[in-house]
Write a protein that holds these residues in place. Structure first.
Motif, PDB file in Angstrom:
ATOM      1  N   GLY A 236       0.784  -1.220   0.000  1.00 46.76           N
ATOM      2  CA  GLY A 236       0.000   0.000   0.000  1.00 46.76           C
ATOM      3  C   GLY A 236       0.816   1.271   0.000  1.00 46.76           C
ATOM      4  O   GLY A 236       0.255   2.364  -0.085  1.00 46.76           O
ATOM      5  N   PHE A 237       2.134   1.131   0.123  1.00 42.60           N
ATOM      6  CA  PHE A 237       2.998   2.300   0.062  1.00 42.60           C
ATOM      7  C   PHE A 237       4.412   1.820  -0.221  1.00 42.60           C
ATOM      8  O   PHE A 237       4.703   0.628  -0.150  1.00 42.60           O
ATOM      9  CB  PHE A 237       2.965   3.092   1.375  1.00 42.60           C
TER      10      PHE A 237
ATOM     11  N   ASP B 293      15.131  -3.626   1.164  1.00 39.25           N
ATOM     12  CA  ASP B 293      15.161  -4.106  -0.212  1.00 39.25           C
ATOM     13  C   ASP B 293      13.986  -3.450  -0.911  1.00 39.25           C
ATOM     14  O   ASP B 293      12.833  -3.876  -0.752  1.00 39.25           O
ATOM     15  CB  ASP B 293      15.041  -5.634  -0.247  1.00 39.25           C
ATOM     16  N   ASN B 294      14.273  -2.394  -1.653  1.00 41.53           N
ATOM     17  CA  ASN B 294      13.195  -1.628  -2.263  1.00 41.53           C
ATOM     18  C   ASN B 294      12.421  -2.444  -3.290  1.00 41.53           C
ATOM     19  O   ASN B 294      11.207  -2.258  -3.454  1.00 41.53           O
ATOM     20  CB  ASN B 294      13.749  -0.365  -2.915  1.00 41.53           C
ATOM     21  N   ALA B 295      13.094  -3.355  -3.971  1.00 43.11           N
ATOM     22  CA  ALA B 295      12.414  -4.182  -4.962  1.00 43.11           C
ATOM     23  C   ALA B 295      11.353  -5.062  -4.317  1.00 43.11           C
ATOM     24  O   ALA B 295      10.319  -5.352  -4.926  1.00 43.11           O
ATOM     25  CB  ALA B 295      13.432  -5.041  -5.705  1.00 43.11           C
ATOM     26  N   LYS B 296      11.613  -5.471  -3.087  1.00 41.83           N
ATOM     27  CA  LYS B 296      10.656  -6.314  -2.364  1.00 41.83           C
ATOM     28  C   LYS B 296       9.784  -5.503  -1.416  1.00 41.83           C
ATOM     29  O   LYS B 296       8.908  -6.066  -0.753  1.00 41.83           O
ATOM     30  CB  LYS B 296      11.398  -7.386  -1.571  1.00 41.83           C
ATOM     31  N   ASN B 297      10.051  -4.200  -1.347  1.00 40.10           N
ATOM     32  CA  ASN B 297       9.327  -3.336  -0.418  1.00 40.10           C
ATOM     33  C   ASN B 297       9.342  -3.915   0.993  1.00 40.10           C
ATOM     34  O   ASN B 297       8.311  -4.001   1.678  1.00 40.10           O
ATOM     35  CB  ASN B 297       7.891  -3.102  -0.883  1.00 40.10           C
ATOM     36  N   THR B 298      10.524  -4.303   1.397  1.00 42.71           N
ATOM     37  CA  THR B 298      10.707  -4.983   2.688  1.00 42.71           C
ATOM     38  C   THR B 298      11.862  -4.337   3.436  1.00 42.71           C
ATOM     39  O   THR B 298      12.894  -4.006   2.838  1.00 42.71           O
ATOM     40  CB  THR B 298      10.982  -6.474   2.479  1.00 42.71           C
ATOM     41  N   VAL B 299      11.667  -4.178   4.727  1.00 45.07           N
ATOM     42  CA  VAL B 299      12.708  -3.679   5.611  1.00 45.07           C
ATOM     43  C   VAL B 299      13.134  -4.813   6.537  1.00 45.07           C
ATOM     44  O   VAL B 299      12.295  -5.626   6.949  1.00 45.07           O
ATOM     45  CB  VAL B 299      12.191  -2.482   6.432  1.00 45.07           C
ATOM     46  N   TYR B 300      14.412  -4.862   6.835  1.00 50.73           N
ATOM     47  CA  TYR B 300      14.957  -5.938   7.665  1.00 50.73           C
ATOM     48  C   TYR B 300      15.590  -5.363   8.925  1.00 50.73           C
ATOM     49  O   TYR B 300      16.042  -4.212   8.953  1.00 50.73           O
ATOM     50  CB  TYR B 300      16.008  -6.722   6.887  1.00 50.73           C
ATOM     51  N   LEU B 301      15.636  -6.191   9.941  1.00 54.72           N
ATOM     52  CA  LEU B 301      16.399  -5.874  11.145  1.00 54.72           C
ATOM     53  C   LEU B 301      17.285  -7.079  11.431  1.00 54.72           C
ATOM     54  O   LEU B 301      16.802  -8.130  11.859  1.00 54.72           O
ATOM     55  CB  LEU B 301      15.477  -5.586  12.335  1.00 54.72           C
TER      56      LEU B 301
ATOM     57  N   PHE C 180       8.507   2.199   0.809  1.00 56.81           N
ATOM     58  CA  PHE C 180       9.304   2.597   1.958  1.00 56.81           C
ATOM     59  C   PHE C 180      10.058   3.890   1.732  1.00 56.81           C
ATOM     60  O   PHE C 180      10.300   4.641   2.667  1.00 56.81           O
ATOM     61  CB  PHE C 180      10.292   1.485   2.319  1.00 56.81           C
ATOM     62  N   ASP C 181      10.447   4.145   0.491  1.00 57.19           N
ATOM     63  CA  ASP C 181      11.248   5.327   0.208  1.00 57.19           C
ATOM     64  C   ASP C 181      10.608   6.606   0.732  1.00 57.19           C
ATOM     65  O   ASP C 181      11.293   7.553   1.098  1.00 57.19           O
ATOM     66  CB  ASP C 181      11.467   5.466  -1.310  1.00 57.19           C
ATOM     67  N   ASP C 182       9.299   6.653   0.729  1.00 57.13           N
ATOM     68  CA  ASP C 182       8.599   7.877   1.074  1.00 57.13           C
ATOM     69  C   ASP C 182       8.218   7.955   2.547  1.00 57.13           C
ATOM     70  O   ASP C 182       7.618   8.945   2.976  1.00 57.13           O
ATOM     71  CB  ASP C 182       7.317   7.988   0.236  1.00 57.13           C
ATOM     72  N   TYR C 183       8.549   6.939   3.314  1.00 54.61           N
ATOM     73  CA  TYR C 183       8.056   6.848   4.677  1.00 54.61           C
ATOM     74  C   TYR C 183       9.197   6.799   5.684  1.00 54.61           C
ATOM     75  O   TYR C 183      10.325   6.424   5.360  1.00 54.61           O
ATOM     76  CB  TYR C 183       7.209   5.580   4.839  1.00 54.61           C
ATOM     77  N   SER C 184       8.867   7.155   6.902  1.00 52.69           N
ATOM     78  CA  SER C 184       9.740   6.892   8.039  1.00 52.69           C
ATOM     79  C   SER C 184       9.378   5.514   8.587  1.00 52.69           C
ATOM     80  O   SER C 184       8.194   5.192   8.734  1.00 52.69           O
ATOM     81  CB  SER C 184       9.549   7.944   9.131  1.00 52.69           C
ATOM     82  N   ILE C 185      10.393   4.707   8.867  1.00 57.03           N
ATOM     83  CA  ILE C 185      10.186   3.335   9.306  1.00 57.03           C
ATOM     84  C   ILE C 185      10.889   3.110  10.634  1.00 57.03           C
ATOM     85  O   ILE C 185      12.019   3.557  10.828  1.00 57.03           O
ATOM     86  CB  ILE C 185      10.762   2.332   8.284  1.00 57.03           C
ATOM     87  N   GLY C 186      10.225   2.393  11.513  1.00 53.69           N
ATOM     88  CA  GLY C 186      10.828   2.112  12.801  1.00 53.69           C
ATOM     89  C   GLY C 186      10.613   0.671  13.237  1.00 53.69           C
ATOM     90  O   GLY C 186       9.610   0.053  12.904  1.00 53.69           O
TER      91      GLY C 186
END
Length: 124
Positions: free
Chosen positions: A25-26, A71-79, A28-34
């Motif tokens: 639905g969005f 990983d912008n291609a997967k629209n996924t953030v990792y920790l 990550f590039d445009d958002y703040s992520i925590g």
């Protein structure tokens, strides 16, 4: 906007885990992520956050052990969590905000969207 956190589990002291947060639905590039966590009996705390211009925050308790990536291609953030210890046992959440957060990046009140949480248990 939806966030799906995964990757939690049981690990021994000194071990590693990688959590994932898949977004829909969005972008990550445009958002703040925590990334936040809540241990039993404690308040939820921000541990690793990044905004759309690359400002980052790491809590002192995880600095040097945890690394946030995407990983912008997967629209996924990792920790990536290394050298885990029992004090890291908690439910971990990812969160997002459409705003460019800076000074309040580590506070949960700054975020509008939350994943469901994934449990990390570190045994001694």
């Amino acid at each position: 906007v939806q966030l799906q956190a995964s990757g939690g589990g049981l690990v021994q002291t000194g071990g590693s885990l990688r959590l994932s947060c898949a977004a829909s639905g969005f972008t990550f590039d445009d958002y703040s992520i925590g990334w936040f966590r809540q241990a039993p009996g404690l308040e939820r705390e921000g541990i690793s956050c990044v905004n759309g211009i690359g400002d980052t925050y790491y809590a002192d308790s995880v600095m040097g052990r945890f690394t946030m990536s995407s990983d912008n291609a997967k629209n996924t953030v990792y920790l990536q969590m290394n050298n885990l210890n029992p004090e890291d046992t908690a439910v971990y959440y990812c969160a997002a905000s459409s705003r460019l957060i800076s000074s309040t990046i580590r506070y949960e009140s700054s975020y509008d969207y939350w994943g469901q949480g994934t449990l990390v248990t570190v045994s001694s």
